[in-house]
Motif scaffolding. Structure first.
Motif, mmCIF file in Angstrom:
data_model
loop_
_atom_site.group_PDB
_atom_site.id
_atom_site.type_symbol
_atom_site.label_atom_id
_atom_site.label_comp_id
_atom_site.label_asym_id
_atom_site.label_seq_id
_atom_site.Cartn_x
_atom_site.Cartn_y
_atom_site.Cartn_z
ATOM 1 N N ILE A 1 11.700 61.943 45.012
ATOM 2 C CA ILE A 1 12.864 61.310 44.381
ATOM 3 C C ILE A 1 13.393 62.212 43.266
ATOM 4 O O ILE A 1 14.602 62.435 43.135
ATOM 5 C CB ILE A 1 12.491 59.924 43.818
ATOM 6 C CG1 ILE A 1 12.214 58.946 44.974
ATOM 7 C CG2 ILE A 1 13.597 59.382 42.917
ATOM 8 C CD1 ILE A 1 11.722 57.589 44.517
ATOM 9 N N ALA A 2 12.466 62.767 42.472
ATOM 10 C CA ALA A 2 12.849 63.655 41.377
ATOM 11 C C ALA A 2 13.564 64.891 41.897
ATOM 12 O O ALA A 2 14.552 65.359 41.310
ATOM 13 C CB ALA A 2 11.610 64.062 40.581
ATOM 14 N N ALA A 3 13.064 65.438 43.015
ATOM 15 C CA ALA A 3 13.698 66.621 43.599
ATOM 16 C C ALA A 3 15.124 66.319 44.014
ATOM 17 O O ALA A 3 16.047 67.120 43.800
ATOM 18 C CB ALA A 3 12.889 67.095 44.811
ATOM 19 N N ALA A 4 15.310 65.161 44.633
ATOM 20 C CA ALA A 4 16.656 64.774 45.060
ATOM 21 C C ALA A 4 17.579 64.586 43.858
ATOM 22 O O ALA A 4 18.717 65.061 43.852
ATOM 23 C CB ALA A 4 16.594 63.489 45.886
ATOM 24 N N ILE A 5 17.080 63.905 42.832
ATOM 25 C CA ILE A 5 17.898 63.650 41.646
ATOM 26 C C ILE A 5 18.254 64.945 40.936
ATOM 27 O O ILE A 5 19.373 65.123 40.436
ATOM 28 C CB ILE A 5 17.169 62.678 40.699
ATOM 29 C CG1 ILE A 5 17.100 61.288 41.345
ATOM 30 C CG2 ILE A 5 17.874 62.590 39.347
ATOM 31 C CD1 ILE A 5 16.248 60.291 40.590
ATOM 32 N N SER A 6 17.304 65.898 40.905
ATOM 33 C CA SER A 6 17.580 67.176 40.234
ATOM 34 C C SER A 6 18.725 67.919 40.906
ATOM 35 O O SER A 6 19.511 68.603 40.250
ATOM 36 C CB SER A 6 16.325 68.048 40.215
ATOM 37 O OG SER A 6 16.039 68.560 41.503
ATOM 38 N N THR A 7 18.807 67.777 42.224
ATOM 39 C CA THR A 7 19.918 68.415 42.944
ATOM 40 C C THR A 7 21.223 67.670 42.721
ATOM 41 O O THR A 7 22.274 68.284 42.507
ATOM 42 C CB THR A 7 19.608 68.487 44.448
ATOM 43 O OG1 THR A 7 18.416 69.252 44.638
ATOM 44 C CG2 THR A 7 20.750 69.142 45.217
ATOM 45 N N ILE A 8 21.156 66.350 42.742
ATOM 46 C CA ILE A 8 22.375 65.556 42.554
ATOM 47 C C ILE A 8 22.975 65.802 41.178
ATOM 48 O O ILE A 8 24.187 66.041 41.049
ATOM 49 C CB ILE A 8 22.081 64.046 42.706
ATOM 50 C CG1 ILE A 8 21.500 63.742 44.086
ATOM 51 C CG2 ILE A 8 23.365 63.238 42.513
ATOM 52 C CD1 ILE A 8 20.802 62.410 44.155
ATOM 53 N N ASP A 9 22.143 65.738 40.139
ATOM 54 C CA ASP A 9 22.741 65.883 38.799
ATOM 55 C C ASP A 9 23.235 67.308 38.559
ATOM 56 O O ASP A 9 24.223 67.514 37.855
ATOM 57 C CB ASP A 9 21.805 65.403 37.669
ATOM 58 C CG ASP A 9 20.420 65.987 37.715
ATOM 59 O OD1 ASP A 9 20.262 67.096 38.238
ATOM 60 O OD2 ASP A 9 19.481 65.327 37.216
ATOM 61 N N SER A 10 22.574 68.299 39.176
ATOM 62 C CA SER A 10 23.084 69.671 39.066
ATOM 63 C C SER A 10 24.439 69.803 39.749
ATOM 64 O O SER A 10 25.362 70.441 39.230
ATOM 65 C CB SER A 10 22.094 70.655 39.690
ATOM 66 O OG SER A 10 20.910 70.736 38.935
#
Length: 503
Positions: free
Chosen positions: A329-338
């Motif tokens: 989930i963190a990996a996905a969020i890190s890409t989305i917010d970037s």
């Protein structure tokens, strides 16, 4: 796996990430460079972890594992091609960094517009990028949705998972811009690599060890160890998927914008080396996850649920399964917010800032913050379509961005490149990619990314040759970059020589 355990995991992750994001604040950022680039002061370690977390998103542990489940070992070759493409960062990264420091560029598209001496170049590429990056953002949201839905057997819905990811991405981005994103990325990257490696080793041990593991694959699923295997990895499919992936580090602005952020060329080099080490381990882990799912859960209708099934299996302790779930989930969020930050900076700097002349930094920053939640809502709506195979959709999104590659290469290596060549190549080729993707057309079985890149190259070169290049700007830009690279290289060699003599 119980709902309460999952909700506790998400809550603890959220609190820890918010605390780290809050600590990353360094006063109120009022400049575009401060909010979106961290004032170009990021060190190599943080940059490497953030670059890794941003690049290796839900695509890896959900998408690449699913792709391995679907087509076998060809998925490893596909991802290795991406690794080969990362060497472009070693070649282009110093050039991006030097240009950004010299001219104060905030976005890659701003650099292109300045180099080709035409603001419409920035506007056109920024709009094109928004069109293709929003679906890629949706891929990350969908990855979270599939994950929580699969691990709870539907007790927590796909939509709930997508909403969680969307809200967290907005919050992390708003707290301190890229600083909070990079520091939360660092936490996320460490969770990703440690937890996923432990889990895959536990699963393989539970299946009898590596010898028994590969023996089972060879005996029962031999097609998964060959190419084209079950037929999925035909040459046309492999070519169609790998070409956009090869140029990912240049064509995707949420990645290339990172080349502006390190505090020095040494930090840039540290970022690249750290990323390569991280990526090699994470790639092998993701592929092994896919192989494990083939053995344990044959016949899955949707390959993207392979990872949730593994995490809720008997071989993974529930607490460790939750940690890995949170890491994904963190990996996905890190890409989305970037992506949100990058698209916001593109819109504020290159679209709004160029169409409405003489806009202050404060106004641009305000506009950027305003459009971030709008971008997130659009990605949410796209994710709700629940399109099949995350990995394939990721490549389709990258295909549309690949049409900018000839213009990027020309920025540093071809004085005769023109604004007309850039605008024509990006708009016409981008339209071609959209048509091919929307109507699912593959001439000769080859995907849109290959055709888009070929057409873009032909148009960029052809139109540039019959139009007038910005000779003065091109000469100044290229002379500075080339002379600085030579000076830095000479200085580096001199330092190494002095160190060797002292030794």
């Amino acid at each position: 796996m119980s709902n309460s355990l999952i909700w506790w995991g998400i809550s603890i992750y959220t609190v820890a990430s918010l605390y780290i994001a809050y600590l990353s604040r360094s006063g109120q950022e009022v400049s575009m460079s401060g909010y979106f680039l961290g004032n170009r002061k990021m060190n190599g370690f943080v940059s490497a972890l953030s670059y890794s977390a941003t690049t290796y998103s839900a695509f890896m542990m959900v998408g690449l594992a699913g792709l391995t489940y679907r087509g076998g070992v060809g998925a490893l070759g596909f991802e290795i091609i991406y690794f080969a493409g990362v060497t472009l960062v070693a070649f282009f990264g110093p050039r991006f960094w030097l240009a950004g420091n010299k001219y104060g560029y905030v976005t890659p598209t701003e650099m292109l517009g300045d180099r080709y001496d035409n603001k419409m170049v920035s506007v056109v590429i920024a709009i094109s990028t928004c069109i293709f990056l929003i679906p890629y953002s949706a891929v990350q949201l969908a990855g979270v949705g599939y994950l929580v839905e699969g691990m709870t057997n539907g007790r927590i819905s796909f939509t709930t998972g997508v909403i969680i990811a969307t809200v967290l991405a907005i919050v992390f981005s708003f707290i301190a811009g890229i600083r909070s994103v990079m520091w939360t990325d660092s936490l996320q990257a460490l969770m990703m690599i440690v937890a996923s490696t432990i889990v895959v080793l536990l699963i393989i041990q539970g299946l009898g060890g590596f010898s028994s593991f590969f023996g089972s694959l060879e005996a029962n699923y031999p097609e998964s160890l060959t190419v084209p295997g079950n037929g999925f990895w035909s040459f046309a499919t492999f070519l169609s998927m790998t070409v956009p992936w090869l140029f990912f580090s240049l064509s995707n602005p949420q990645v290339s914008q990172r080349m502006f952020m390190p505090s020095s060329l040494k930090s840039l080099r540290g970022m690249l080396l750290g990323f390569l080490g991280f990526g090699l381990v994470y790639t092998l882990v993701s592929v092994l996850w896919g192989f494990s799912a083939i053995i344990m859960f044959p016949g899955l209708e949707n390959p993207d649920v392979a990872t949730p099934r593994l995490l809720s299996s008997e071989f993974v302790p529930p607490v460790l399964g939750i940690i890995v779930m949170i890491a994904i989930i963190a990996a996905a969020i890190s890409t989305i917010d970037s992506i949100m930050l990058t698209l916001a900076s593109l819109f504020a700097r290159d679209v709004y800032g160029n169409i409405k002349q003489n806009v202050s930094e404060r106004r641009q920053l305000a506009i950027g913050k305003l459009v971030m939640p709008i971008i997130a809502i659009m990605a949410f709506a796209f994710a709700e379509l629940q399109l099949d195979l995350i990995a394939v959709l990721s490549v389709a999104s990258s295909a549309g961005l690949t049409v900018t590659v000839p213009a990027i290469i020309g920025t540093f290596f071809w004085k005769k490149g023109t604004a007309a060549g850039v605008i024509t190549s990006v708009t016409v080729s981008g339209l071609l990619v959209l048509i091919l993707e929307l109507f699912m057309i593959k001439p000769y079985g080859i995907g849109s990314g290959v055709w888009g890149l070929l057409l873009s190259t032909l148009l960029f070169v052809g139109v540039s040759l019959v139009t007038k290049p910005p000779a003065e700007k091109a000469e100044e830009f290229l002379t500075y970059i080339n002379s600085e690279l030579k000076r830095k290289l000479k200085s580096s060699n001199k330092s190494k020589g002095e160190t060797a003599n002292k030794g």
